[in-house]
Design an enzyme around this catalytic site. Structure first.
Site, mmCIF file in Angstrom:
data_model
loop_
_atom_site.group_PDB
_atom_site.id
_atom_site.type_symbol
_atom_site.label_atom_id
_atom_site.label_comp_id
_atom_site.label_asym_id
_atom_site.label_seq_id
_atom_site.Cartn_x
_atom_site.Cartn_y
_atom_site.Cartn_z
ATOM 1 N N CYS A 101 -3.575 0.466 1.863
ATOM 2 C CA CYS A 101 -3.039 1.869 1.670
ATOM 3 C C CYS A 101 -3.227 2.417 0.024
ATOM 4 C CB CYS A 101 -1.729 2.099 1.926
ATOM 5 S SG CYS A 101 -0.672 3.711 2.182
ATOM 6 N N CYS A 199 5.207 -0.264 7.221
ATOM 7 C CA CYS A 199 5.875 1.035 7.512
ATOM 8 C C CYS A 199 5.509 1.512 8.987
ATOM 9 C CB CYS A 199 5.484 1.935 6.436
ATOM 10 S SG CYS A 199 3.614 2.579 6.510
#
Length: 393
Positions: A101, A199
């Protein structure tokens, strides 16, 4: 300086944005919408990209008196992080989605957008420090609070990206101080729990989530000699170092527990063996990048080789001493490292001075010298010199 503050909705990014405002910068808050289901709510302290986080980021920007924008990066997040995560597990690897990410979304994508809009820097709430050397080149270093240090997941940042990166929490001695500061500023996120786990897997059940994405087929569990000792319902559900849930039909001759040593998705096999064989002596990494300028030994190789592969099939740099860290907040291990250009592909090779336990392909190895992050690579192979994986069936 015109600064884009990446506001995740957490306390760290809120305080980082506030400090950028206090420093006199022209600050704008930006939140990345990464979930493809915008109505998603937080589950406990899991996640960092929900609708609640977006609202918390807006409230923080309102208190700071700065503009607030939301950008939809959900499609790119799915392709570059979620799909990559699934593909890596399908290949028998253990990926680090937070590293991906940062590598593909939070810095390249956001920084590209920021520079196109005329911003000079991106400010985040990461615990890490940027220091300039005598020639003005920027280096990435550990934060003052080693317990919260996140320099390892920022090891993917390049020399150019570091020029536009700002980490206002670098010298903060503890997370408690950040929360206290947030409370003094009237920020509602002062006591908000930290996000943890992955997440995009809301309930934290990675195995169950993957079972819906990857086709699982029954196969064999073999020991380090290649002998069949059990069966499994899907090799991709296992991780290197795993002990529980193996359900082996044949106990080890010495009566000691066995651990997962290797996952072979092409053969649909899981290799198990004694704990001692989890101790890795050598690692090879691919997708190599340097945080700032590469160390002199590597730079000399790249200069001599010119374009990749020009140095021959086994051109290599001089070895240099470093520390290597694989897990977040893991203990760094001393090693000798060098870079090779093999068949035109960069490889980072590490000979560990002290063995490291339970390292798996797909994980990220981050190199340090003192507090400085040298760079990182994705582990392609990790082996114990006491065991030749090729001999295990």
């Amino acid at each position: 300086m015109k600064v884009l503050a990446a506001m995740s909705g957490g306390v760290d990014s809120a305080v980082a944005g506030a400090r950028a405002v206090d420093a006199g910068h022209d600050v704008v808050g930006g939140h990345l919408a990464l979930s493809r289901m915008p109505g998603t709510l937080r589950t406990g302290s899991r996640g960092c990209c929900t609708i609640e986080d977006s609202r918390d980021a807006w409230r923080a920007c309102d208190i700071l008196g700065i503009p607030y924008y939301v950008w939809d990066f959900s499609e790119r997040f799915k392709e570059d992080v979620v799909d990559d995560f699934i593909a890596e597990y399908a290949a028998g690897h253990t990926p680090n989605p937070c590293m991906r990410c940062n590598e593909r979304i939070k810095f390249p994508a956001l920084l590209e957008k920021a520079l196109a809009l005329g911003f000079d820097a991106v400010c985040t709430g990461h615990y890490a420090k940027v220091i300039e050397d005598g020639q003005g080149n920027r280096e990435l270093h550990r934060a003052a609070d080693w317990a919260k240090d996140q320099s390892d997941v920022l090891g993917v940042l390049t020399h150019e990206q570091l020029k536009h990166s700002m980490f206002p929490l670098a010298d903060t001695p503890s997370k408690a101080e950040v929360r206290a500061e947030a409370a003094r500023r009237g920020l509602s996120v002062a006591n908000k729990p930290d996000s943890h786990d992955i997440c995009f897997i809301a309930d934290g059940d990675t195995r169950g989530w993957l079972a819906e994405k990857i086709e699982m087929e029954p196969g064999e569990i073999v020991d380090e000699t290649g002998a069949v000792v059990g069966g499994h319902d899907g090799a991709n559900a296992f991780t290197v170092g795993q002990r529980r849930g193996l359900k082996l039909g044949r106990p080890a001759a010495v009566g000691k527990p066995r651990f997962v040593l290797e996952i072979r998705p092409k053969e649909n096999k899981v290799v198990v063996g004694p704990e001692a064989l989890l101790a890795v002596d050598q690692m090879r990494g691919i997708k190599v990048s340097w945080a700032g300028l590469p160390v002199a030994e590597v730079a000399a190789l790249l200069d001599a080789a010119g374009t990749p592969g020009a140095g021959g099939d086994a051109a290599r740099s001089a070895a240099f001493d470093c520390m290597v860290q694989v897990r977040a907040h893991g203990d760094p291990v001393p090693a000798q490292a060098w870079e090779e250009l093999v068949g035109g592909r960069q490889q980072l090779v590490l000979a560990l001075v002290e063995p490291m336990r339970g390292v798996a392909p797909g994980q990220t190895m981050v190199l340090y010298q003192g507090t400085r992050v040298l760079g990182q690579a994705t582990i392609d192979s990790a082996r114990s010199l006491a065991w030749d994986p090729a001999g295990a069936g």
